[in-house]
Design an enzyme around this catalytic site. Structure first.
Site, PDB file in Angstrom:
ATOM      1  CG  HIS A   1      -0.181   0.071   2.536  1.00  0.00           C
ATOM      2  ND1 HIS A   1       0.341   1.231   3.050  1.00  0.00           N
ATOM      3  CD2 HIS A   1       0.132  -0.900   3.423  1.00  0.00           C
ATOM      4  CE1 HIS A   1       0.937   0.980   4.195  1.00  0.00           C
ATOM      5  NE2 HIS A   1       0.835  -0.303   4.449  1.00  0.00           N
TER       6      HIS A   1
ATOM      7  CG  ASP B   1      -2.499  -7.656  16.090  1.00  0.00           C
ATOM      8  OD1 ASP B   1      -1.856  -6.806  16.747  1.00  0.00           O
ATOM      9  OD2 ASP B   1      -3.685  -7.942  16.329  1.00  0.00           O
ATOM     10  CE1 TYR B   2       5.446  -5.993  13.837  1.00  0.00           C
ATOM     11  CE2 TYR B   2       3.891  -4.551  12.714  1.00  0.00           C
ATOM     12  CZ  TYR B   2       5.014  -5.347  12.690  1.00  0.00           C
ATOM     13  OH  TYR B   2       5.710  -5.509  11.522  1.00  0.00           O
TER      14      TYR B   2
ATOM     15  CD  GLU C   1       2.387  -5.761   7.990  1.00  0.00           C
ATOM     16  OE1 GLU C   1       2.451  -6.984   7.721  1.00  0.00           O
ATOM     17  OE2 GLU C   1       3.238  -4.923   7.635  1.00  0.00           O
TER      18      GLU C   1
END
Length: 223
Positions: free
Chosen positions: A10, A85-86, A83
């Protein structure tokens, strides 16, 4: 004729410029990001694109819609392409994470493939959900061309795995700039050749940021 995958990250967001962990944080493209993606759409306008897929995040869906418009294609959203996941690092800068969660961060730096932040995901988790989707898409569009919009970490993990690299080094050895274009050709769902990687030649007239700090200390070791 191989099946071609145009794999795109993106465009830039405001958090991209701030170098924050923002895998599960839903933010829109910045104006710079929209310019990057619009330039890429112009570049790809004459390519055959049979289908467009995207992660469900706002920044990826917006990127995919801009890229799909010249082809009259509908954007198909798949949550498995999102994406990393932190977890409790979300929204924080690297410096903040190092200061607040030093031991956890050090362990993750050593092996981001199998180690995850608390309440977050490891690289293994991302591959477990995203790789089967890529295989299914390649099978469904055999001998066709597909555009897929994902994220920095997801793209690097997928490319590492598809090419048979040690995915433990995905953060150290592979980069993905905002709105970067990668092209992979598949002779089968499990045999891919990388034709183009992290290409941003469509950036003409758009600033190409060079970040002073990176998320991986491999490139900026402590003195």
């Amino acid at each position: 004729m191989p099946t071609r995958l145009f794999l795109v990250r993106h465009g830039a967001t405001e958090l991209t410029a701030e170098d924050r962990f923002s895998g599960a944080t839903d933010v829109p493209l910045s104006e710079e990001g929209r310019k990057q993606v619009t330039n890429l759409a112009t570049r790809l306008a004459d390519e055959q694109i049979d289908a467009v897929y995207a992660s469900p995040m706002g920044r990826t869906v917006e990127t995919a819609r801009i890229l799909a418009k010249p082809h009259g294609a509908e954007v198909r959203v798949d949550s498995a392409l999102r994406e990393i996941d932190y977890g409790h690092w979300e929204g924080k800068t690297r410096a903040q994470v190092e200061a607040q969660y030093g031991d956890e961060y050090e362990n993750w730096q050593e092996d981001p493939l199998t180690v995850a932040p608390r309440d977050g995901e490891s690289g293994v988790h991302v591959l477990a959900r995203a790789l089967p989707v890529v295989r299914r898409i390649v099978e469904q569009h055999e001998h066709g061309s597909v555009l897929m919009v994902c994220h920095k970490g997801t793209n690097r993990l997928l490319i590492s795995s598809l090419l048979g690299f040690d995915a433990r080094g995905y953060r150290d050895r592979l980069d993905q700039s905002p709105a970067a274009l990668n092209i992979l050709d598949f002779v089968s769902p499990v045999r891919a050749r990388l034709r183009l990687f992290n290409d941003v030649s469509h950036y003409e007239g758009v600033p190409n940021r060079t970040f002073s700090q990176r998320l991986s200390r491999w490139w900026s070791p402590r003195s």
